[in-house]
Design a protein around this motif. Structure first.
Motif, mmCIF file in Angstrom:
data_model
loop_
_atom_site.group_PDB
_atom_site.id
_atom_site.type_symbol
_atom_site.label_atom_id
_atom_site.label_comp_id
_atom_site.label_asym_id
_atom_site.label_seq_id
_atom_site.Cartn_x
_atom_site.Cartn_y
_atom_site.Cartn_z
ATOM 1 N N MET A 184 0.827 -1.207 0.000
ATOM 2 C CA MET A 184 0.000 0.000 0.000
ATOM 3 C C MET A 184 0.864 1.262 0.000
ATOM 4 S SD MET A 184 -2.960 1.033 2.734
ATOM 5 C CE MET A 184 -3.638 -0.613 2.757
ATOM 6 N N LEU A 185 1.932 1.243 0.802
ATOM 7 C CA LEU A 185 2.814 2.413 0.861
ATOM 8 C C LEU A 185 3.532 2.625 -0.474
ATOM 9 C CD1 LEU A 185 4.184 1.780 4.463
ATOM 10 C CD2 LEU A 185 2.757 3.715 3.755
ATOM 11 N N LEU A 186 3.922 1.529 -1.129
ATOM 12 C CA LEU A 186 4.598 1.652 -2.428
ATOM 13 C C LEU A 186 3.649 2.205 -3.498
ATOM 14 C CD1 LEU A 186 6.800 -1.601 -2.505
ATOM 15 C CD2 LEU A 186 7.632 0.774 -2.474
ATOM 16 N N GLU A 187 2.369 1.866 -3.372
ATOM 17 C CA GLU A 187 1.386 2.419 -4.317
ATOM 18 C C GLU A 187 1.291 3.936 -4.193
ATOM 19 O OE1 GLU A 187 -2.567 0.628 -4.046
ATOM 20 O OE2 GLU A 187 -1.620 -1.356 -4.183
ATOM 21 N N GLU A 189 3.657 5.886 -3.050
ATOM 22 C CA GLU A 189 4.930 6.392 -3.581
ATOM 23 C C GLU A 189 4.862 6.493 -5.106
ATOM 24 O OE1 GLU A 189 7.929 7.373 -2.096
ATOM 25 O OE2 GLU A 189 8.446 7.919 -4.150
ATOM 26 N N GLU A 190 4.328 5.456 -5.731
ATOM 27 C CA GLU A 190 4.198 5.390 -7.190
ATOM 28 C C GLU A 190 3.460 6.621 -7.717
ATOM 29 O OE1 GLU A 190 4.930 4.125 -10.737
ATOM 30 O OE2 GLU A 190 5.719 3.126 -8.951
ATOM 31 N N LYS A 191 2.457 7.052 -6.933
ATOM 32 C CA LYS A 191 1.623 8.185 -7.323
ATOM 33 C C LYS A 191 2.318 9.520 -7.043
ATOM 34 C CE LYS A 191 -2.684 9.559 -5.838
ATOM 35 N NZ LYS A 191 -3.813 9.369 -4.894
ATOM 36 N N ASN A 192 2.955 9.604 -5.861
ATOM 37 C CA ASN A 192 3.536 10.876 -5.418
ATOM 38 C C ASN A 192 4.966 11.102 -5.886
ATOM 39 O OD1 ASN A 192 1.538 12.235 -3.568
ATOM 40 N ND2 ASN A 192 1.563 10.180 -2.701
ATOM 41 N N LYS A 193 5.678 9.991 -6.058
ATOM 42 C CA LYS A 193 7.079 10.039 -6.507
ATOM 43 C C LYS A 193 7.936 11.020 -5.704
ATOM 44 C CE LYS A 193 6.084 8.490 -11.242
ATOM 45 N NZ LYS A 193 6.069 7.069 -10.848
ATOM 46 N N LYS A 194 7.780 10.953 -4.371
ATOM 47 C CA LYS A 194 8.615 11.813 -3.515
ATOM 48 C C LYS A 194 9.927 11.124 -3.132
ATOM 49 C CE LYS A 194 4.942 14.337 -1.063
ATOM 50 N NZ LYS A 194 4.285 14.428 0.256
ATOM 51 N N GLY A 195 10.027 9.832 -3.448
ATOM 52 C CA GLY A 195 11.241 9.104 -3.072
ATOM 53 C C GLY A 195 11.323 8.795 -1.588
ATOM 54 N N ILE A 196 10.174 8.797 -0.898
ATOM 55 C CA ILE A 196 10.165 8.532 0.553
ATOM 56 C C ILE A 196 10.265 7.034 0.819
ATOM 57 C CG2 ILE A 196 8.757 8.689 2.662
ATOM 58 C CD1 ILE A 196 9.730 11.385 1.710
ATOM 59 N N ILE A 197 9.535 6.250 0.038
ATOM 60 C CA ILE A 197 9.514 4.809 0.252
ATOM 61 C C ILE A 197 9.901 4.127 -1.061
ATOM 62 C CG2 ILE A 197 8.009 2.836 0.766
ATOM 63 C CD1 ILE A 197 6.532 4.753 2.689
ATOM 64 N N THR A 198 11.136 3.632 -1.076
ATOM 65 C CA THR A 198 11.665 3.002 -2.288
ATOM 66 C C THR A 198 12.162 1.601 -1.914
ATOM 67 O OG1 THR A 198 13.991 3.555 -2.007
ATOM 68 C CG2 THR A 198 12.558 5.304 -2.868
ATOM 69 N N PRO A 199 12.517 0.792 -2.902
ATOM 70 C CA PRO A 199 13.067 -0.533 -2.569
ATOM 71 C C PRO A 199 14.298 -0.452 -1.670
ATOM 72 C CG PRO A 199 12.480 -0.416 -4.903
ATOM 73 C CD PRO A 199 12.326 0.977 -4.356
ATOM 74 N N GLU A 200 15.001 0.690 -1.665
ATOM 75 C CA GLU A 200 16.222 0.841 -0.862
ATOM 76 C C GLU A 200 15.966 1.448 0.523
ATOM 77 O OE1 GLU A 200 18.920 -0.543 -1.932
ATOM 78 O OE2 GLU A 200 17.923 -1.012 -3.844
ATOM 79 N N THR A 201 14.709 1.694 0.845
ATOM 80 C CA THR A 201 14.388 2.308 2.138
ATOM 81 C C THR A 201 14.599 1.305 3.277
ATOM 82 O OG1 THR A 201 12.732 3.736 1.108
ATOM 83 C CG2 THR A 201 12.509 3.371 3.479
ATOM 84 N N PRO A 202 15.332 1.704 4.342
ATOM 85 C CA PRO A 202 15.484 0.809 5.494
ATOM 86 C C PRO A 202 14.183 0.751 6.287
ATOM 87 C CG PRO A 202 16.550 2.895 5.942
ATOM 88 C CD PRO A 202 16.064 2.961 4.511
ATOM 89 N N VAL A 203 13.872 -0.419 6.796
ATOM 90 C CA VAL A 203 12.616 -0.598 7.520
ATOM 91 C C VAL A 203 12.803 -1.722 8.542
ATOM 92 C CG1 VAL A 203 11.767 -2.105 5.654
ATOM 93 C CG2 VAL A 203 10.110 -0.998 7.170
ATOM 94 N N VAL A 204 12.021 -1.672 9.605
ATOM 95 C CA VAL A 204 12.073 -2.720 10.628
ATOM 96 C C VAL A 204 10.679 -3.306 10.774
ATOM 97 C CG1 VAL A 204 12.753 -3.296 13.005
ATOM 98 C CG2 VAL A 204 13.781 -1.308 11.865
#
Lengths: 265, 265
Positions: A184-187, A189-204
């Motif tokens: 859902m978050l990637l969707e 991102e896809e729309k906003n393209k702010k680069g906040i949540i990308t495949p390289e984003t660290p997450v826990v």
């Protein structure tokens, strides 16, 4: 004595309650409990009834929200009522209205706090409490919202971590999974393209905080998707700026890959 | 079994611990405790030793920070060690280093969470957990810092509440008072003139959250100064935007003046 005591059950099972919470329950005239705001995976009402030597009346969302908790307020007019709530009684604000109503009816109220999932997750992660910004819940896909993405973005802009609780319907055994939340978050991102949540984003990712077998896994987003977190409940942390001690914690306790080292400020 | 279990004592007194925390303590070979990161106003070590039937070794800041907790790690190499910490063991990050060191020495670690002052204050206040931004500690005047003011300003700009913990030296019985904290914040305002903290700013003062007699008082800054909060520990909340239910809570449980009604969004 006429009163209504809100008692936090803490986390996971019937031994999450504090000694003072159990004591209040033992000497109550009426004991109520709700089981829908959070999941306590290993909680047994029968075992808890044996522990406190009281009969427990489980109240539904309907009893509390549509009928304003009348059943509890009526009991508290006749004697000492204890209302057991998973975690801490007022961290979810669901029950604040009932507390205000009780006082309007002249019923004294008190709180016995419990361990909250919020502080347990932060504590487990080893991340600094002072570096967390606003918390957010990621809803089920049918309640799709851009809010979680925007909260993560707002926190990241000022270097803060975001704790995301994943939505659940505890009584229907329905839980938003970590993969669904990420999707859902990637969707967004896809729309906003702010680069906040990308495949390289660290997450826990965290499962079952407060249980005897909590799971904690730090990784880059693209690699976390394949991880098996087992049983619910779930949550996610999107780190902002990471102190080197926080990175050390994630490596020691959350199996963070060595690539996390370069994230340390 | 060789292990080190970090157990949260929860709040206020020896009955703040969870049933599982007490159980872990009862079957430990060695029990340690620290008393300097938080104040538990009504805690008695003698009463707690009677409850858990164990001798408790109180460790100092020096033992933990200068000597890296060696005394605890050495015990955990010989058997099961429990380390008791006020609140939740890792909400203050003081002990994260020892946990990492333990794992490096091949000592397994576990956490039994406890009620944290952070969630107790939020819960007591009736304010919405999701509307809190970053938390901050207001230091003693000798460690004067503009950070608390800046954190409050940053949170307010996006409508968020700020929880301010007031600094303490628990073992020296030294506590920053609510009046001292307000004075320090007003000094920074005087310098910055951003209009963030003025005599008309709404604020909530809290004393002894988690005790049997917590004090909660909401008021405008100019009127809060005269209020007697009694014994420590203390904290402050600077609200951001207030929902009408939050205002209703502050009026019902924090003696907020009726003037608070016009703050509701």
């Amino acid at each position: 004595m006429n009163e209504l005591v809100f008692v936090g059950l803490g986390l996971n099972d019937e031994k999450g309650i504090s000694l003072k919470g159990l004591e209040e329950t033992k000497n109550a005239d009426y004991v109520f409990m709700e089981t829908y705001t959070s999941l306590m995976p290993d909680f047994s009402i029968e075992r808890f009834e044996a522990l406190c030597d009281r009969k427990i009346h489980v109240v539904s969302r309907n009893d509390l929200e549509d009928k304003n908790g009348t059943v509890i307020l009526e009991a508290a007019k006749k004697g000492k009522a204890v209302f057991l709530v998973p975690g801490d009684p007022f961290i979810a604000t669901t029950h604040v209205t009932m507390r205000i109503d009780a006082e309007k009816h002249g019923i004294k109220t008190r709180i016995v706090h419990g361990t909250s999932i919020m502080s347990a997750i932060i504590s487990l992660s080893g991340l600094h409490n002072y570096t967390f910004g606003k918390t957010v819940t990621v809803p089920f896909p049918e309640n799709f919202s851009e809010t979680p993405y925007n909260v993560i973005a707002q926190n990241k802009q000022v270097g803060l971590h975001t704790l995301c609780l994943l939505d659940l319907k505890a009584n229907e055994k329905s839980f938003l999974s970590i993969n669904q939340a990420i999707k859902m978050l990637l969707e967004v991102e896809e729309k906003n393209k702010k680069g906040i949540i990308t495949p390289e984003t660290p997450v826990v990712g965290i499962a079952r905080a407060g249980s005897y077998s909590p799971i904690l896994k730090a990784d880059f987003l693209k690699d976390l998707a394949a991880y098996d977190f087992g049983e619910p409940p779930y949550s996610l942390i999107f780190p902002g700026e990471l102190h080197f001690m926080e990175v050390a914690s994630l490596i020691a306790f959350a199996e963070a890959p060595v690539g996390f080292r370069r994230l340390a400020k």
